[in-house]
Write an enzyme that holds these catalytic residues in place. Structure first.
Site, PDB file in Angstrom:
ATOM      1  N   GLU A  68      39.238 -73.167 -26.720  1.00  0.00           N
ATOM      2  CA  GLU A  68      39.413 -74.465 -26.068  1.00  0.00           C
ATOM      3  C   GLU A  68      40.892 -74.821 -25.916  1.00  0.00           C
ATOM      4  O   GLU A  68      41.309 -75.306 -24.864  1.00  0.00           O
ATOM      5  CB  GLU A  68      38.696 -75.572 -26.868  1.00  0.00           C
ATOM      6  N   CYS A 121      35.801 -77.485 -32.755  1.00  0.00           N
ATOM      7  CA  CYS A 121      36.209 -77.796 -34.119  1.00  0.00           C
ATOM      8  C   CYS A 121      37.078 -79.063 -34.110  1.00  0.00           C
ATOM      9  O   CYS A 121      37.444 -79.555 -33.043  1.00  0.00           O
ATOM     10  CB  CYS A 121      36.993 -76.619 -34.703  1.00  0.00           C
ATOM     11  N   HIS A 124      42.532 -71.064 -30.465  1.00  0.00           N
ATOM     12  CA  HIS A 124      41.100 -71.217 -30.201  1.00  0.00           C
ATOM     13  C   HIS A 124      40.883 -71.225 -28.691  1.00  0.00           C
ATOM     14  O   HIS A 124      41.773 -71.602 -27.918  1.00  0.00           O
ATOM     15  CB  HIS A 124      40.590 -72.532 -30.784  1.00  0.00           C
ATOM     16  N   CYS A 155      40.330 -78.659 -31.985  1.00  0.00           N
ATOM     17  CA  CYS A 155      40.051 -78.628 -30.546  1.00  0.00           C
ATOM     18  C   CYS A 155      39.574 -79.995 -30.060  1.00  0.00           C
ATOM     19  O   CYS A 155      39.937 -80.425 -28.960  1.00  0.00           O
ATOM     20  CB  CYS A 155      39.031 -77.549 -30.230  1.00  0.00           C
TER      21      CYS A 155
END
Length: 156
Positions: A55, A83, A53, A86
Site C-alpha cells: 500500500e 496494517c 508495504h 498503511c
C-alpha cells in the site's frame, strides 16, 4: 461493484505473483477515474525496508505519477486489510475508498500480526513498550511557529 471486484482481483494477482519473486503476500493497486494509476507488492525483505508495504509503495507511485500528494480522487484496492502504518498513510494521502480481501486475522494466521501496534497506538507514549522521551525545551515549537507564519502553505 463489478469494477471493485476487477481491481481487487488485480491486487490479489499481484500479491500471488510476488511470492515467487521474493515479495510478501500483499498486493495493491490505486485507481483514479476507472484506471490503474499504480500497483505494487510487498518489498520489505527485497528492499530491506520495513516500510515497503504494498500500500505504501502504491501510494508513493500514485503520488509521483499524479504529481500530487493528495489522492482524494483515488481508490485503493489491496489484497489484505491495511496494517496501522498503511492505514495512517491512507488517511494522510486523502484516499477516500479502500477495498480489501483478507482481514487482519487472516494476516495474523499467516504470521503477520499487528495486535501489539494496535494496542500501543492507544497508549500514552510514556506507557508504550518502546521508550518515548520528550524533550520540549530545544525550540521545536519555533519550527511550527515558522510554519504557521507561512502564507500559501500546503495542507496535509
Amino acid at each position: 461493484m463489478e469494477n471493485d471486484r476487477i481491481f481487487l482481483r488485480k491486487a490479489i494477482e499481484i500479491a500471488s505473483n510476488s511470492i515467487n519473486s521474493g515479495g510478501g503476500p500483499f498486493g495493491a493497486v490505486i485507481v483514479k477515474d476507472g484506471k490503474i494509476i499504480s500497483e505494487a507488492y510487498n518489498r520489505v525483505v527485497l528492499n530491506n525496508d520495513p516500510t515497503a508495504h504494498a500500500e505504501i509503495l502504491a501510494i508513493r507511485e500514485a503520488s509521483s505519477v499524479l504529481k500530487n500528494h493528495d489522492l482524494n480522487e483515488c481508490a485503493l484496492y489491496t489484497s489484505c486489510e491495511p496494517c496501522p502504518m498503511c492505514l495512517g498513510a491512507i488517511y494522510w494521502s486523502g484516499i477516500k475508498k479502500v477495498v480489501y480481501s483478507c482481514d487482519r486475522y487472516d494476516a495474523e494466521s499467516a504470521g503477520f500480526s499487528d495486535k501489539l501496534i494496535y494496542k500501543e497506538i492507544e497508549l500514552d507514549p510514556a506507557k508504550r513498550k518502546i521508550s518515548f522521551i520528550r524533550i520540549s525545551d530545544l525550540g521545536g515549537e519555533e519550527v511550527f511557529g515558522k510554519w504557521n507564519d507561512l502564507e500559501n502553505k500546503v495542507t496535509y
